[in-house]
Motif scaffolding. Structure first.
Motif, mmCIF file in Angstrom:
data_model
loop_
_atom_site.group_PDB
_atom_site.id
_atom_site.type_symbol
_atom_site.label_atom_id
_atom_site.label_comp_id
_atom_site.label_asym_id
_atom_site.label_seq_id
_atom_site.Cartn_x
_atom_site.Cartn_y
_atom_site.Cartn_z
ATOM 1 N N HIS A 67 0.831 -1.220 0.000
ATOM 2 C CA HIS A 67 0.000 0.000 0.000
ATOM 3 C C HIS A 67 0.855 1.256 0.000
ATOM 4 O O HIS A 67 1.481 1.602 1.004
ATOM 5 N N HIS A 69 0.979 5.434 -1.946
ATOM 6 C CA HIS A 69 0.363 6.428 -2.843
ATOM 7 C C HIS A 69 1.480 7.175 -3.569
ATOM 8 O O HIS A 69 2.149 8.033 -2.965
ATOM 9 N N HIS A 224 -9.291 1.457 1.250
ATOM 10 C CA HIS A 224 -9.008 1.717 2.660
ATOM 11 C C HIS A 224 -10.197 1.249 3.490
ATOM 12 O O HIS A 224 -11.341 1.411 3.084
ATOM 13 N N HIS A 263 -5.159 -0.865 6.381
ATOM 14 C CA HIS A 263 -5.398 -0.424 7.762
ATOM 15 C C HIS A 263 -6.167 -1.428 8.616
ATOM 16 O O HIS A 263 -5.581 -2.087 9.450
ATOM 17 N N ASP A 315 2.229 3.174 3.031
ATOM 18 C CA ASP A 315 1.182 4.198 2.946
ATOM 19 C C ASP A 315 1.748 5.613 2.871
ATOM 20 O O ASP A 315 1.174 6.540 3.453
HETATM 21 FE FE FE Z 1 -3.470 4.919 1.972
#
Ligand code: FE
Ligand code: GUN
Length: 431
Positions: A67, A69, A224, A263, A315
């Protein structure tokens, strides 16, 4: 004789995991790689061929980031004064909207892929932005630089700022086009990934449409889930018809064995049951969970309940580090927090902290399972692809009492990209 690309022979020691509790050290092994795949692993004995590459340190499997971005790399390491929902509005959306510019995209995404490769990430599950051409550019850069990637064009058609939103129709149309273009690259390194940002920014119609595209092209899905308490209450208000946050995804056809959920901190027992039944992969992102004050995820409980698909994510920029080595250490700290809390008199259950080899499992084979790539990646087994890191411990002090296991423990706690000397993906050296 010149060797074909991806045909290699190494004499090396290595560490890898066979399961959550099975960590293995193998000394002096001959690993033969053909066409990017491991064709044999043997104990070295007698003379070695002159074309064998002798590795002075040791090897480990490549790290897998479940994960991250890519556009958020521009503000990674800043803006940790807010919780998730305020952080998205103030820091994230204003930066993500700038990726309609392909020049900006290439500049940033080349840096992200180079930086993560240098830190040993041989495979990453990326969220790009809502822009289809810019997201495609990320796929191209992964192919150029030799990193494996799940590439997500983000979808958001509600509760998004005017300057960074889509209509349901354009979101679905652009996603289809994006999927076809990524598949059109005909590279086995990159796979398009269906990426509804999260329930608050996706209408029911959009979620249903995305589930249909995922099904039609048999694609992975990522989103998410249960990251922040305010987010959870908002989802309950938006979808009173669904039993829980997890059930909203399930009710829209987005929760199955091809799904990766990041998460999963505050799940109710019935949500955990649903996720386990549906064989959803869970991406634990501890750095982000601390930085955005989201909470502390309990890996041990999930393992005890029978979850097999748990891995690690950085993340970025929710987390400040693009390195899985950091992610492993933050996962250790998170597990220690859970352990300490569970010793309180009022606590109902006790949880042991994780050990260094557990987080190493999460960053390699566990993450491979999350992406359903454990038949190809995650450890050194004959038939798997050769994605590997060459580790050199210089700079980390070792003493007479250190053995193979404490040496590796020191690497997990003290290592960084300076100790990752070479990176191989599919038998090809990329760093
Ligand atoms: Fe994220
Ligand atoms: N939830 C929805 N979008 C995001 C994001 O960009 N980062 C994190 N950490 N959580 C999210």
């Amino acid at each position: 004789m010149p060797q074909n690309q991806g045909d290699l022979k190494f004499l090396t020691s290595f560490y890898h995991c066979k399961s959550f509790n099975e960590f293995e050290f193998k000394k002096n092994q001959l690993i033969t790689v053909k066409g990017g795949k491991i064709v044999s692993i043997q104990e070295a004995s007698g003379d070695i061929d002159s074309d064998t590459v002798v590795i002075p340190g040791f090897m480990i499997p490549g790290f897998i980031d479940t994960h991250i971005h890519s556009p958020q790399y521009v503000f990674t390491g800043t803006g940790y004064d807010l919780g998730l929902l305020e952080w998205l509005q103030k820091y994230t959306f204003p930066k993500e909207c700038q990726f309609d510019d392909l020049k900006h995209t290439r500049n940033v995404y080349e840096k992200v892929v180079s930086k993560t490769l240098k830190n040993g990430t041989t495979c990453a599950s990326y969220y790009a932005t809502i822009h289809p051409h810019s997201s495609l550019e990320l796929a191209r850069i992964c192919v150029e630089k030799g990193q494996r990637g799940f590439i997500g064009k983000v979808n958001m058609d509600r509760n998004s700022p005017d300057y960074y939103t889509e209509t349901t129709e354009s979101s679905l149309r652009d996603t289809r086009e994006f999927v076809k273009n990524v598949l059109g690259l005909e590279s086995d390194l990159v796979v398009p990934c269906i990426t509804p940002r999260f329930v608050p920014t996706c209408t029911s119609e959009l979620m249903l449409g995305l589930a249909a595209i995922a099904k039609e092209f048999n694609l992975p899905i990522q989103s998410h889930l249960s990251e922040n308490k305010n987010e959870i209450s908002w989802v309950q208000q938006l979808h009173p018809e669904s039993e829980t946050y997890s059930h909203v995804y399930y009710d829209h056809g987005l929760l199955n064995k091809n799904t990766i959920m990041a998460h999963c901190i505050h799940l109710e027992p019935k949500e955990r049951e649903l996720l386990r039944e549906q064989q959803v992969g869970i991406s634990h992102c501890p750095n982000s969970n601390f930085c955005l004050h989201s909470g502390v995820m309990n890996v041990r409980r999930l393992v005890q309940e029978g979850f097999e698909k748990i891995g690690l994510g950085t993340d970025c920029a929710g987390g400040y580090s693009p390195s899985l080595m950091d992610s492993m250490r933050q996962a250790l700290i998170a597990s220690k927090v859970i352990h300490i809390e569970s010793r309180n008199e009022t606590a109902k259950e006790q949880f042991d902290a994780l050990h260094y080899y557990h987080v190493f499992y999460l960053a390699t084979l566990g993450s491979a399972k999350v992406l359903n790539l454990d038949h190809k990646l995650g450890n050194f087994e004959v038939g798997k692809e050769f994605d590997a890191l060459v580790i050199d411990m210089s700079g980390i002090d070792l003493f007479d009492h250190d053995d193979e296991y404490t040496r590796f423990e020191k690497f997990i706690y003290l290592g960084d990209d300076r100790h990752i000397k070479q990176v191989y993906v599919q038998g090809k050296q990329v760093i």
